[in-house]
Enzyme design. Structure first.
Site, mmCIF file in Angstrom:
data_model
loop_
_atom_site.group_PDB
_atom_site.id
_atom_site.type_symbol
_atom_site.label_atom_id
_atom_site.label_comp_id
_atom_site.label_asym_id
_atom_site.label_seq_id
_atom_site.Cartn_x
_atom_site.Cartn_y
_atom_site.Cartn_z
ATOM 1 N N ASP A 1 45.050 -5.594 -56.456
ATOM 2 C CA ASP A 1 45.137 -4.756 -55.349
ATOM 3 C C ASP A 1 45.399 -5.644 -54.217
ATOM 4 O OD1 ASP A 1 45.743 -2.886 -53.106
ATOM 5 O OD2 ASP A 1 43.804 -1.583 -53.764
ATOM 6 N N TYR B 1 38.000 -1.297 -52.322
ATOM 7 C CA TYR B 1 38.679 0.055 -51.855
ATOM 8 C C TYR B 1 39.983 -0.097 -52.446
ATOM 9 C CZ TYR B 1 40.542 3.658 -48.871
ATOM 10 O OH TYR B 1 41.184 4.994 -48.343
ATOM 11 N N LYS C 1 50.435 -2.494 -45.934
ATOM 12 C CA LYS C 1 49.930 -3.042 -44.616
ATOM 13 C C LYS C 1 50.875 -3.999 -44.189
ATOM 14 C CE LYS C 1 44.959 -1.957 -44.712
ATOM 15 N NZ LYS C 1 44.233 -1.970 -46.277
HETATM 16 C C1 PLP Z 1 44.222 -0.335 -46.968
HETATM 17 C C2 PLP Z 1 44.212 -0.552 -48.349
HETATM 18 C C3 PLP Z 1 44.464 0.608 -49.459
HETATM 19 C C4 PLP Z 1 45.112 1.793 -48.816
HETATM 20 O O1 PLP Z 1 46.312 1.650 -48.172
HETATM 21 P P1 PLP Z 1 46.596 3.047 -47.440
HETATM 22 O O2 PLP Z 1 48.061 2.461 -46.635
HETATM 23 O O3 PLP Z 1 45.578 2.957 -46.017
HETATM 24 O O4 PLP Z 1 46.818 4.169 -48.101
HETATM 25 C C5 PLP Z 1 44.221 0.322 -50.735
HETATM 26 N N1 PLP Z 1 44.145 -0.978 -51.288
HETATM 27 C C6 PLP Z 1 43.484 -1.796 -50.404
HETATM 28 C C7 PLP Z 1 42.892 -3.289 -50.907
HETATM 29 C C8 PLP Z 1 43.470 -1.856 -48.949
HETATM 30 O O5 PLP Z 1 43.198 -2.696 -48.210
#
Ligand code: PLP
Length: 430
Positions: free
Chosen positions: A239, A144, A267
């Site tokens: 990511d 994701y 995060k």
């Molecule tokens: C949470 C997450 C996102 C998205 O971040 P948001 O602050 O919710 O937009 C993108 N990539 C990864 C790996 C994530 O865990």
């Protein structure tokens, strides 16, 4: 357990907000009952509007690595807020958080702050395309990357496929530059590069895929991916929105000793306030406006209050032994539960890395690909209800991971493990 206040609030919320929430998974669609409305958090605990108390392993989906209402974070935020909340002009705090990250991370020379993980990924993908002059992006099924149009795709049938959109409102033109591959499969990467390599800007991956179960990758796969990207002149984009500052200060890249070309964070970096960021080495970041031609901006980017929260949190994370201690306590917790499940012969296994864990109703020793997950979540639903009854809160979906924070002491984890074991007993007694 009394849930009437939450139920009432949810009814009101549904009048004003689509599905009653501002982010879909919060709506408890995968488990029974209305979502709990939370009114307070402190340390490991949260309290809902009916005054039920829980030990929390959701931790706001990862950001709260120090637990709720951490005094250092709180005081730094309040102190900063006394001087105003936003200026749209540079502040000293942006330098401080940038220095803290860059000076302690061998992978990136410069960083750009924005306001969410999605924004970080979206901007960094534009940078990868702008820097390389190429169009296609490779992503992996089961990873994701936020709700970026080009990343809301799933694989079709076949080894190498163009993404099929998983959301309405995304024109084909936005996804037909995205190639989707299975995780942990170097042959698929090779086949893809052989055909499309000349037009691939970057390969994006969650080096620790933790948004669709916890699909731990073979280190050899990640190393092989690095080598193939280098050989084919394709940028490797980690990511690290979830793994950054979680498994090590330098995230999965430090944990595995692999150097990506571009990294995104989110995060934990915001200490519980909205911060996203992306970084790379100098020559790549030189393409970002105003230095270069890749445009990207933000009214609230580098917001001083959010920077303050991030600084206070990361100053704690960077202390000696922080991550060893996190991992040690998590192992203690997971081992206790796995030992119980094994002794009772339950079809259940908790997978873990660093201070992340995932509950799988499976007898597999490893699950590394999205298609290896058993999609029947009936047992999870039962377990979830039993956990709530026992005073434990985790993310309301069997595809979500749990997080251990610094506030989860060994004593609390021993108590929580007993509660998990009792909830498992009730689940498997059915
Ligand atoms: C949470 C997450 C996102 C998205 O971040 P948001 O602050 O919710 O937009 C993108 N990539 C990864 C790996 C994530 O865990």
């Amino acid at each position: 357990m009394k849930r009437s206040n939450s139920e009432q609030l949810f009814e009101t919320a549904k009048q004003y907000l689509p599905g009653g929430v501002n982010s879909p998974v919060r709506a408890f669609k995968s488990v029974d009952g209305a979502p709990l409305f939370i009114k307070k958090g402190d340390g490991v605990n949260i309290w809902d509007e009916d005054d039920n108390q829980f030990i929390d392993f959701c931790c706001s989906w990862g950001p709260l690595i120090l637990g709720h209402n951490n005094p250092n974070v709180r005081e730094k935020v309040i102190e900063t807020l006394h001087n105003g909340s936003s200026f749209g002009a540079p502040t000293r705090l942006e330098n401080e958080l940038a220095a803290l990250v860059v000076e302690n991370n061998p992978v990136i020379d410069k960083i750009r702050f924005c306001s969410s993980g999605t924004e970080a990924v979206m901007s960094a993908l534009r940078l990868a395309r702008g820097y390389s002059g190429k169009n296609k992006i490779v992503k992996f099924e089961g990873c994701y990357h936020g709700h970026v149009d080009a990343m809301l795709v799933k694989a079709g049938s076949g080894l190498v496929t163009f993404g099929e959109s998983t959301s309405a409102g995304i024109p084909e033109g936005y996804t037909n530059e995205t190639l989707v591959l299975p995780l942990n499969d170097l042959d698929a990467v090779k086949a893809c590069f052989a055909e499309w390599g000349h037009d691939i800007a970057c390969v994006i991956i969650e080096p620790i895929p933790a948004n669709n179960g916890l699909l731990l990758q073979d280190k050899k796969f990640l190393q092989g991916l690095r080598e193939l990207c280098t050989e084919n002149n394709i940028l490797l984009f980690f990511d690290e929105v979830i793994s950054g500052f979680r498994v090590a200060f330098g995230g999965a890249s430090e944990y595995y000793g692999i150097t990506p070309d571009i990294v995104s964070y989110g995060k934990i970096i915001g200490g519980g306030l909205p911060v996203g960021a992306y970084g790379a080495r100098k020559e790549i970041m030189a393409c970002v406006a105003p230095d270069g031609p890749v445009y990207q901006a933000g009214t609230l980017s580098g917001n001083p209050v959010a920077m303050a929260a991030g600084i206070a949190q990361l100053e704690e994370c960077i202390k000696d032994g922080f991550y060893e201690d996190q991992e040690e306590r998590t192992q203690f917790f997971v081992n206790k539960i796995n030992a119980h499940a094994k002794e009772k012969g339950f079809l259940f296994e908790m997978f873990t890395i660093g201070s992340i864990f995932w509950m799988a109703f499976s007898d597999k020793l490893a699950i590394r690909r999205a298609d290896e997950i058993d999609g029947d979540m009936t047992s999870f639903k039962d377990l979830y209800g039993n956990l709530l009854e026992n005073g434990v809160y985790v993310g309301p979906s069997g595809y979500e991971v749990g997080f251990v924070s610094q506030a989860h002491t060994k004593e609390i984890l021993a108590e929580a493990a007993d509660k998990f074991c009792a909830a498992l007993d009730a689940t498997f007694a059915k």
